[in-house]
Design a protein around this motif. Structure first.
Motif, PDB file in Angstrom:
ATOM      1  N   MET A   1       0.833  -1.188   0.000  1.00 25.55           N
ATOM      2  CA  MET A   1       0.000   0.000   0.000  1.00 25.55           C
ATOM      3  C   MET A   1       0.876   1.248   0.000  1.00 25.55           C
ATOM      4  SD  MET A   1      -3.334  -0.359   0.158  1.00 25.55           S
ATOM      5  CE  MET A   1      -4.727  -0.974   1.013  1.00 25.55           C
ATOM      6  N   THR A   2       0.441   2.228  -0.739  1.00 27.37           N
ATOM      7  CA  THR A   2       1.043   3.549  -0.706  1.00 27.37           C
ATOM      8  C   THR A   2       0.159   4.414   0.169  1.00 27.37           C
ATOM      9  OG1 THR A   2       1.916   3.283  -2.941  1.00 27.37           O
ATOM     10  CG2 THR A   2       1.720   5.529  -2.117  1.00 27.37           C
ATOM     11  N   VAL A   3       0.750   5.065   1.156  1.00 29.92           N
ATOM     12  CA  VAL A   3      -0.034   5.886   2.073  1.00 29.92           C
ATOM     13  C   VAL A   3       0.373   7.349   1.913  1.00 29.92           C
ATOM     14  CG1 VAL A   3      -0.621   6.329   4.488  1.00 29.92           C
ATOM     15  CG2 VAL A   3      -0.235   3.980   3.706  1.00 29.92           C
ATOM     16  N   ARG A   4      -0.637   8.182   1.749  1.00 30.38           N
ATOM     17  CA  ARG A   4      -0.437   9.627   1.611  1.00 30.38           C
ATOM     18  C   ARG A   4      -1.331  10.317   2.627  1.00 30.38           C
ATOM     19  NH1 ARG A   4       3.291  11.683  -1.573  1.00 30.38           N
ATOM     20  NH2 ARG A   4       1.900  13.138  -2.568  1.00 30.38           N
ATOM     21  N   MET A  28     -20.139   2.888  -1.557  1.00 29.48           N
ATOM     22  CA  MET A  28     -19.003   2.248  -0.904  1.00 29.48           C
ATOM     23  C   MET A  28     -19.325   1.938   0.549  1.00 29.48           C
ATOM     24  SD  MET A  28     -15.972   4.604  -2.455  1.00 29.48           S
ATOM     25  CE  MET A  28     -16.765   5.929  -3.333  1.00 29.48           C
ATOM     26  N   GLU A  29     -18.459   1.149   1.154  1.00 29.45           N
ATOM     27  CA  GLU A  29     -18.594   0.850   2.570  1.00 29.45           C
ATOM     28  C   GLU A  29     -18.048   2.033   3.363  1.00 29.45           C
ATOM     29  OE1 GLU A  29     -16.764  -2.285   5.750  1.00 29.45           O
ATOM     30  OE2 GLU A  29     -17.095  -2.981   3.691  1.00 29.45           O
ATOM     31  N   ALA A  40     -14.129   2.771   2.356  1.00 28.39           N
ATOM     32  CA  ALA A  40     -13.441   1.700   1.631  1.00 28.39           C
ATOM     33  C   ALA A  40     -13.852   1.757   0.161  1.00 28.39           C
ATOM     34  CB  ALA A  40     -13.789   0.344   2.231  1.00 28.39           C
ATOM     35  N   PHE A  41     -12.894   1.991  -0.715  1.00 24.51           N
ATOM     36  CA  PHE A  41     -13.140   2.063  -2.151  1.00 24.51           C
ATOM     37  C   PHE A  41     -13.145   0.664  -2.764  1.00 24.51           C
ATOM     38  CE2 PHE A  41     -11.481   6.209  -1.071  1.00 24.51           C
ATOM     39  CZ  PHE A  41     -12.201   7.083  -1.875  1.00 24.51           C
ATOM     40  N   PRO A  42     -13.845   0.482  -3.876  1.00 27.32           N
ATOM     41  CA  PRO A  42     -13.883  -0.822  -4.538  1.00 27.32           C
ATOM     42  C   PRO A  42     -12.507  -1.328  -5.002  1.00 27.32           C
ATOM     43  CG  PRO A  42     -15.613   0.605  -5.391  1.00 27.32           C
ATOM     44  CD  PRO A  42     -14.746   1.444  -4.502  1.00 27.32           C
ATOM     45  N   ASN A  43     -11.566  -0.412  -5.256  1.00 28.38           N
ATOM     46  CA  ASN A  43     -10.238  -0.828  -5.734  1.00 28.38           C
ATOM     47  C   ASN A  43      -9.307  -1.251  -4.596  1.00 28.38           C
ATOM     48  OD1 ASN A  43      -9.547   1.614  -4.544  1.00 28.38           O
ATOM     49  ND2 ASN A  43      -8.503   2.429  -6.343  1.00 28.38           N
ATOM     50  N   PRO A  63      -3.711   0.737  -2.979  1.00 23.77           N
ATOM     51  CA  PRO A  63      -2.942  -0.438  -3.392  1.00 23.77           C
ATOM     52  C   PRO A  63      -1.854  -0.058  -4.398  1.00 23.77           C
ATOM     53  CG  PRO A  63      -5.292  -0.906  -3.483  1.00 23.77           C
ATOM     54  CD  PRO A  63      -5.141   0.577  -3.236  1.00 23.77           C
ATOM     55  N   GLU A  64      -0.767  -0.813  -4.379  1.00 26.24           N
ATOM     56  CA  GLU A  64       0.392  -0.515  -5.237  1.00 26.24           C
ATOM     57  C   GLU A  64       0.044  -0.438  -6.723  1.00 26.24           C
ATOM     58  OE1 GLU A  64       3.262   0.445  -4.073  1.00 26.24           O
ATOM     59  OE2 GLU A  64       2.700   0.042  -2.016  1.00 26.24           O
TER      60      GLU A  64
END
Length: 96
Positions: A1-4, A28-29, A40-43, A63-64
């Protein structure tokens, strides 16, 4: 995961957090209160928001294999839509 992350100066953080959470809860959830939200996004990406009287703290985990810059733009543009009176909000994204 990339976190910003970004700390967005605004006195209406709670209102924008709730508006965004309600808006995306149809697709979305989402869980949220007046001071915090998780989306929480679908991707597979997740967005965490925290509001206080001075700022909206934003944490985006992507996600990467996803386009981080595009996700940042989606979050910022949606928040700007709710903050139209003071838009554009200031997002200074940084890696964690």
């Amino acid at each position: 995961m990339t976190v910003r992350v970004a700390r967005v100066p605004t006195h209406s953080a709670s209102r924008y957090l709730q508006q965004l959470a309600k808006h995306w809860s149809h697709k979305m959830e989402v869980s949220f209160s007046e001071q915090a939200a998780t989306i929480a996004f679908p991707n597979g990406a997740t967005l965490d928001l925290r509001a206080d009287s001075e700022t909206l703290d934003v944490r985006l985990a992507v996600p990467e294999d996803s386009d981080v810059v595009r996700m940042e733009e989606v979050v910022a543009s949606h928040l700007d839509r709710f903050a139209f009176r003071e838009a554009p909000l200031t997002f200074e994204w940084r890696a964690v």
